[in-house]
Design an enzyme around this catalytic site. Structure first.
Site, PDB file in Angstrom:
ATOM      1  N   LYS A   9       0.836  -1.207   0.000  1.00 28.92           N
ATOM      2  CA  LYS A   9       0.000   0.000   0.000  1.00 28.92           C
ATOM      3  C   LYS A   9       0.873   1.260   0.000  1.00 28.92           C
ATOM      4  CE  LYS A   9      -3.659  -2.515   2.397  1.00 28.92           C
ATOM      5  NZ  LYS A   9      -4.559  -2.569   3.558  1.00 28.92           N
ATOM      6  N   TYR A  49     -12.255  -2.899  -2.953  1.00 27.72           N
ATOM      7  CA  TYR A  49     -12.789  -2.869  -1.588  1.00 27.72           C
ATOM      8  C   TYR A  49     -14.315  -2.859  -1.540  1.00 27.72           C
ATOM      9  CZ  TYR A  49      -8.262  -2.368   0.744  1.00 27.72           C
ATOM     10  OH  TYR A  49      -7.001  -2.600   1.261  1.00 27.72           O
ATOM     11  N   PHE A  57     -15.347   3.475   7.591  1.00 32.84           N
ATOM     12  CA  PHE A  57     -13.968   3.750   7.182  1.00 32.84           C
ATOM     13  C   PHE A  57     -13.780   3.697   5.661  1.00 32.84           C
ATOM     14  CE2 PHE A  57     -14.298  -0.814   8.203  1.00 32.84           C
ATOM     15  CZ  PHE A  57     -13.809  -1.398   7.048  1.00 32.84           C
ATOM     16  N   ARG A  85      -1.259 -14.564   4.189  1.00 31.78           N
ATOM     17  CA  ARG A  85      -2.018 -13.854   5.228  1.00 31.78           C
ATOM     18  C   ARG A  85      -1.300 -14.000   6.576  1.00 31.78           C
ATOM     19  NH1 ARG A  85      -6.468 -10.332   4.434  1.00 31.78           N
ATOM     20  NH2 ARG A  85      -7.449 -11.129   6.312  1.00 31.78           N
ATOM     21  N   THR A  91      -5.327  -7.899  10.748  1.00 25.74           N
ATOM     22  CA  THR A  91      -5.742  -6.568  10.300  1.00 25.74           C
ATOM     23  C   THR A  91      -5.275  -5.498  11.291  1.00 25.74           C
ATOM     24  OG1 THR A  91      -7.686  -7.561   9.290  1.00 25.74           O
ATOM     25  CG2 THR A  91      -7.745  -5.184   9.631  1.00 25.74           C
ATOM     26  N   ARG A 102       3.002  -6.866   9.389  1.00 23.26           N
ATOM     27  CA  ARG A 102       2.315  -5.828  10.177  1.00 23.26           C
ATOM     28  C   ARG A 102       2.791  -5.823  11.625  1.00 23.26           C
ATOM     29  NH1 ARG A 102      -3.695  -7.118   7.734  1.00 23.26           N
ATOM     30  NH2 ARG A 102      -3.490  -5.981   5.754  1.00 23.26           N
ATOM     31  N   ASN A 112      -1.911  -0.204   7.179  1.00 25.09           N
ATOM     32  CA  ASN A 112      -1.380  -1.525   7.529  1.00 25.09           C
ATOM     33  C   ASN A 112      -0.486  -2.160   6.443  1.00 25.09           C
ATOM     34  OD1 ASN A 112      -3.305  -2.539   5.805  1.00 25.09           O
ATOM     35  ND2 ASN A 112      -4.620  -3.356   7.417  1.00 25.09           N
ATOM     36  N   HIS A 115      -1.675  -5.515   1.512  1.00 25.22           N
ATOM     37  CA  HIS A 115      -2.928  -6.258   1.359  1.00 25.22           C
ATOM     38  C   HIS A 115      -2.638  -7.674   0.892  1.00 25.22           C
ATOM     39  CE1 HIS A 115      -6.883  -7.512  -0.009  1.00 25.22           C
ATOM     40  NE2 HIS A 115      -6.269  -7.969  -1.081  1.00 25.22           N
ATOM     41  N   GLU A 126      -9.752 -10.706  -7.113  1.00 30.35           N
ATOM     42  CA  GLU A 126      -8.813  -9.578  -7.066  1.00 30.35           C
ATOM     43  C   GLU A 126      -7.766  -9.662  -8.188  1.00 30.35           C
ATOM     44  OE1 GLU A 126      -7.503  -9.742  -2.988  1.00 30.35           O
ATOM     45  OE2 GLU A 126      -9.476  -9.107  -2.245  1.00 30.35           O
TER      46      GLU A 126
HETATM   47  P1  ABT Z   1      -6.721  -5.594   3.511  1.00 28.77           P
HETATM   48  O1  ABT Z   1      -5.573  -6.451   3.197  1.00 28.77           O
HETATM   49  O2  ABT Z   1      -6.479  -4.156   3.216  1.00 28.77           O
HETATM   50  O3  ABT Z   1      -8.002  -6.109   2.896  1.00 28.77           O
HETATM   51  O4  ABT Z   1      -6.839  -5.706   5.086  1.00 28.77           O
HETATM   52  P2  ABT Z   1      -7.463  -6.907   5.908  1.00 28.77           P
HETATM   53  O5  ABT Z   1      -8.045  -7.954   5.030  1.00 28.77           O
HETATM   54  O6  ABT Z   1      -6.479  -7.350   6.929  1.00 28.77           O
HETATM   55  O7  ABT Z   1      -8.623  -6.177   6.683  1.00 28.77           O
HETATM   56  P3  ABT Z   1      -9.977  -5.655   6.137  1.00 28.77           P
HETATM   57  B1  ABT Z   1     -11.116  -5.947   7.211  1.00 28.77           B
HETATM   58  O8  ABT Z   1     -10.289  -6.221   4.800  1.00 28.77           O
HETATM   59  O9  ABT Z   1      -9.762  -4.111   6.052  1.00 28.77           O
HETATM   60  C1  ABT Z   1      -9.630  -3.437   4.822  1.00 28.77           C
HETATM   61  C2  ABT Z   1      -8.973  -2.108   5.052  1.00 28.77           C
HETATM   62  O10 ABT Z   1      -9.792  -1.315   5.865  1.00 28.77           O
HETATM   63  C3  ABT Z   1      -9.057  -0.810   6.968  1.00 28.77           C
HETATM   64  N1  ABT Z   1      -9.919  -0.848   8.135  1.00 28.77           N
HETATM   65  C4  ABT Z   1     -10.582  -1.985   8.457  1.00 28.77           C
HETATM   66  C5  ABT Z   1     -10.035   0.297   8.896  1.00 28.77           C
HETATM   67  O11 ABT Z   1      -9.431   1.328   8.589  1.00 28.77           O
HETATM   68  N2  ABT Z   1     -10.832   0.259   9.996  1.00 28.77           N
HETATM   69  C6  ABT Z   1     -11.511  -0.881  10.377  1.00 28.77           C
HETATM   70  O12 ABT Z   1     -12.223  -0.863  11.381  1.00 28.77           O
HETATM   71  C7  ABT Z   1     -11.378  -2.064   9.560  1.00 28.77           C
HETATM   72  C8  ABT Z   1     -12.116  -3.335   9.906  1.00 28.77           C
HETATM   73  C9  ABT Z   1      -7.868  -1.716   7.126  1.00 28.77           C
HETATM   74  C10 ABT Z   1      -7.606  -2.180   5.737  1.00 28.77           C
HETATM   75  N3  ABT Z   1      -6.697  -1.293   5.025  1.00 28.77           N
HETATM   76  N4  ABT Z   1      -5.907  -0.499   5.273  1.00 28.77           N
HETATM   77  N5  ABT Z   1      -5.121   0.274   5.076  1.00 28.77           N
HETATM   78 MG    MG Z   2      -9.322  -7.621   3.399  1.00 29.21          MG
END
Ligand code: ABT
Ligand code: MG
Length: 148
Positions: A9, A49, A57, A85, A91, A102, A112, A115, A126
């Site tokens: 990212k 997304y 968010f 993963r 996450t 992470r 984070n 992805h 994807e």
């Molecule tokens: P991704 O790999 O980005 O999909 O992250 P991951 O699968 O670990 O987590 P998910 B739940 O898919 O989150 C997607 C992006 O949204 C952000 N996020 C998520 C927030 O900012 N607040 C939240 O409460 C949650 C649940 C984290 C992930 N991306 N970034 N940057």
């Molecule tokens: Mg995700």
């Protein structure tokens, strides 16, 4: 062979973690079969997304992911979806084990670093969003015989 979609990212790029992250997957034994360095359009990011549309968010997430270049990649190998993963971590950085990407480099959930597809279905979806079939290059590697 199994494939997954990984993307470093904008925060990972800004923090000069590209080489470090790619090295981890190479050293693990996985094969990089596609890669592009792009600033995603909002349309592309929204497709990626889609599952988060409507969440609090979501808009901020799209702002962030389109804010600079990302490294979009397809990696190939046995069990790569789940293993990547695990190598990425949870996450929430606090829940990520040290030793994961992470866990080692992240502090904030909205920044984070990387992805990774979370299932076979999302990996296929994807990869299809980010790459055309002709942009993915499988090739024979002399190392395969030592990895498998
Ligand atoms: P991704 O790999 O980005 O999909 O992250 P991951 O699968 O670990 O987590 P998910 B739940 O898919 O989150 C997607 C992006 O949204 C952000 N996020 C998520 C927030 O900012 N607040 C939240 O409460 C949650 C649940 C984290 C992930 N991306 N970034 N940057
Ligand atoms: Mg995700």
């Amino acid at each position: 062979m199994e494939r997954t979609f990984l993307a470093i990212k904008p925060d990972g790029v800004q923090r000069k973690l590209i080489g470090e992250i790619i090295a981890r997957f190479e050293k693990k034994g996985y094969k990089l079969v596609a890669m592009k360095y792009i600033v995603p359009t909002r349309d592309l990011a929204a497709k990626h997304y889609e599952e988060h549309k409507g969440k609090g968010f979501y808009e901020g997430l799209l702002d962030f992911i389109t804010s600079g270049p990302i490294v979009a990649m397809v990696w190939q190998g046995k069990g790569v979806i789940a293993t990547a993963r695990k190598m990425i971590g949870q996450t929430k950085p606090l829940e990520s084990e040290c030793g994961s990407i992470r866990g080692d480099y992240g502090i904030e959930v909205g920044r984070n670093i990387i992805h990774g597809s979370d299932s076979l279905d999302s990996a296929e979806r994807e990869i299809g969003i980010w790459f055309k079939e002709e942009e993915i290059f499988d090739y024979e590697s002399s190392l395969d015989v030592w990895v498998y």
